[in-house]
Design a protein around this motif. Structure first.
Motif, mmCIF file in Angstrom:
data_model
loop_
_atom_site.group_PDB
_atom_site.id
_atom_site.type_symbol
_atom_site.label_atom_id
_atom_site.label_comp_id
_atom_site.label_asym_id
_atom_site.label_seq_id
_atom_site.Cartn_x
_atom_site.Cartn_y
_atom_site.Cartn_z
ATOM 1 N N PRO A 160 -12.920 -14.916 -3.604
ATOM 2 C CA PRO A 160 -11.920 -15.071 -2.710
ATOM 3 C C PRO A 160 -10.648 -15.855 -1.705
ATOM 4 O O PRO A 160 -11.780 -15.846 -1.154
ATOM 5 C CB PRO A 160 -11.094 -13.544 -2.715
ATOM 6 C CG PRO A 160 -12.119 -13.114 -3.756
ATOM 7 C CD PRO A 160 -13.339 -13.774 -3.866
ATOM 8 N N LEU A 162 -7.891 -15.300 1.670
ATOM 9 C CA LEU A 162 -6.639 -14.823 1.775
ATOM 10 C C LEU A 162 -6.195 -16.306 3.172
ATOM 11 O O LEU A 162 -7.099 -16.673 3.828
ATOM 12 C CB LEU A 162 -7.430 -13.952 2.828
ATOM 13 C CG LEU A 162 -8.576 -12.604 2.080
ATOM 14 C CD1 LEU A 162 -8.540 -11.577 3.000
ATOM 15 C CD2 LEU A 162 -8.293 -12.293 0.559
ATOM 16 N N ALA A 182 -4.888 -6.971 2.482
ATOM 17 C CA ALA A 182 -5.116 -7.926 1.472
ATOM 18 C C ALA A 182 -6.167 -8.298 0.627
ATOM 19 O O ALA A 182 -6.162 -7.828 -0.239
ATOM 20 C CB ALA A 182 -5.266 -9.759 2.302
ATOM 21 N N SER A 183 -7.527 -7.719 1.647
ATOM 22 C CA SER A 183 -8.414 -7.231 0.994
ATOM 23 C C SER A 183 -8.494 -6.043 -0.602
ATOM 24 O O SER A 183 -8.706 -5.787 -1.412
ATOM 25 C CB SER A 183 -9.537 -7.476 1.810
ATOM 26 O OG SER A 183 -10.103 -6.299 2.474
ATOM 27 N N LEU A 186 -5.568 -6.931 -3.007
ATOM 28 C CA LEU A 186 -6.465 -7.706 -3.708
ATOM 29 C C LEU A 186 -7.816 -6.836 -4.884
ATOM 30 O O LEU A 186 -7.869 -7.545 -6.240
ATOM 31 C CB LEU A 186 -7.262 -8.720 -3.064
ATOM 32 C CG LEU A 186 -7.775 -9.802 -4.164
ATOM 33 C CD1 LEU A 186 -7.166 -10.386 -5.359
ATOM 34 C CD2 LEU A 186 -8.808 -10.872 -3.628
ATOM 35 N N MET A 190 -7.581 -5.897 -9.217
ATOM 36 C CA MET A 190 -8.816 -7.288 -9.753
ATOM 37 C C MET A 190 -8.483 -5.678 -11.255
ATOM 38 O O MET A 190 -8.545 -4.651 -11.284
ATOM 39 C CB MET A 190 -9.511 -7.251 -9.177
ATOM 40 C CG MET A 190 -9.673 -8.433 -8.752
ATOM 41 S SD MET A 190 -11.080 -8.614 -7.593
ATOM 42 C CE MET A 190 -10.678 -9.992 -6.820
ATOM 43 N N CYS A 205 -15.644 -13.379 0.849
ATOM 44 C CA CYS A 205 -14.143 -13.856 0.868
ATOM 45 C C CYS A 205 -14.446 -14.918 1.639
ATOM 46 O O CYS A 205 -14.897 -14.726 3.010
ATOM 47 C CB CYS A 205 -13.161 -12.869 1.057
ATOM 48 S SG CYS A 205 -12.817 -12.330 2.438
ATOM 49 N N ALA A 227 -1.860 -13.665 -7.901
ATOM 50 C CA ALA A 227 -2.021 -13.697 -5.690
ATOM 51 C C ALA A 227 -1.305 -12.505 -5.293
ATOM 52 O O ALA A 227 -0.563 -12.097 -5.901
ATOM 53 C CB ALA A 227 -1.538 -14.690 -5.070
ATOM 54 N N VAL A 228 -1.507 -11.865 -4.564
ATOM 55 C CA VAL A 228 -1.146 -10.930 -4.227
ATOM 56 C C VAL A 228 -0.714 -10.606 -3.195
ATOM 57 O O VAL A 228 -1.778 -12.097 -2.476
ATOM 58 C CB VAL A 228 -1.913 -9.796 -4.240
ATOM 59 C CG1 VAL A 228 -2.332 -9.130 -5.771
ATOM 60 C CG2 VAL A 228 -3.397 -9.486 -3.329
ATOM 61 N N ALA A 247 -2.920 -12.680 -0.756
ATOM 62 C CA ALA A 247 -5.147 -13.273 -1.941
ATOM 63 C C ALA A 247 -4.971 -13.779 -2.808
ATOM 64 O O ALA A 247 -3.863 -12.764 -3.407
ATOM 65 C CB ALA A 247 -5.024 -11.667 -1.043
ATOM 66 N N PRO A 249 -7.408 -14.381 -6.106
ATOM 67 C CA PRO A 249 -8.787 -14.206 -6.698
ATOM 68 C C PRO A 249 -9.903 -15.536 -7.182
ATOM 69 O O PRO A 249 -8.930 -16.702 -6.912
ATOM 70 C CB PRO A 249 -8.853 -13.657 -7.709
ATOM 71 C CG PRO A 249 -7.436 -13.873 -7.973
ATOM 72 C CD PRO A 249 -6.735 -14.175 -6.590
#
Length: 251
Positions: A160, A162, A182-183, A186, A190, A205, A227-228, A247, A249
């Motif tokens: 991933p 960011l 963000a992590s 993400l 998932m 990442c 994406a997020v 973020a 993936p």
């Protein structure tokens, strides 16, 4: 014990921790007593001699946060479960601090998870009330610390990425908190099988800055659900509702 005939390698504990993360966070608001406001302290190792690259440090911080959020100790009956859930179910906050030398060594004695990436080190600590921060952490500061940005050569296909909005000009401490958000987002977004596969690879990442044109493309990915995005509450540095990190993936 397994929870899926499709993915027999995923144990029930990981599945439960991921399910909690996937529920989202926040919603509880702040307590009336400011000392009881919950925050995750993050410690960034920034020595005077040979400081790390900014994006490598941010990647280490992001990885440390998601690793803590899916650590077995925050899961059902884990020793960190109550502290973690109290924070996760209230208004999420993260505070980044700088440490070097003996300060960094002392931070390793406080409950948390340390990650090293490309020569950079960061530690995410088990959250708790801001009025009861361990003295070894409370004395650490981040203000006045800045690291030069670099080209995104640390991005690796298959992991991933960011992306930080470059036009916001966030300090390294602010950016560390944002990539940590963000992590988490993400991993929660998932499917559990994908999150488990990411965990097996150490939640590695990449972090890079996006210019105006790339940021517009990334926003389209957010709109399309591939994406997020992190939208900041606006307590510090940026306006409320600012989209700070996107973020993406692994492809």
């Amino acid at each position: 014990m397994t929870v899926s005939s499709v993915e027999s390698t995923i144990d029930a504990g990981f599945a439960a921790r991921h399910a909690e993360l996937a529920r989202g966070y926040g919603g509880g608001g702040d307590p009336a007593d400011p000392a009881l406001v919950q925050a995750m302290q993050m410690v960034l190792h920034i020595p005077k001699a040979g400081p790390p690259q900014r994006n490598a440090l941010l990647a280490a911080a992001a990885t440390a946060v998601v690793a803590l959020c899916l650590d077995e100790r925050v899961g059902p009956d884990g020793e960190w479960e109550e502290r973690y859930l109290t924070w996760k179910r209230s208004r999420i906050r993260k505070v980044a601090r700088r440490a070097r030398g003996a300060q960094w060594l002392a931070a390793q004695e406080v409950d948390g998870v340390t990650v090293e990436f490309a020569g950079a080190q960061a530690r995410a600590l088990v959250p708790g009330p801001v009025g009861d921060i361990d003295p070894r952490i409370k004395r650490l500061q981040i203000s006045g610390t800045e690291l030069a940005s670099e080209e995104p050569e640390l991005i690796t296909p298959g992991f991933p990425t960011l992306w930080v909005d470059s036009k916001l000009g966030m300090t390294v401490g602010k950016a560390a908190a944002q990539v940590g958000h963000a992590s988490m987002l993400l991993a929660g977004a998932m499917p559990v099988q994908q999150a488990y596969a990411w965990a097996e690879r150490g939640f590695r990442c990449g972090v890079a800055e996006a210019d105006r044109d790339l940021w517009a493309e990334l926003q389209q990915q957010v709109a399309g659900g591939t994406a997020v995005a992190v939208r900041d509450a606006g307590f510090t540095e940026v306006a409320p509702g600012s989209m700070t990190v996107i973020a993406v993936p692994a492809r």
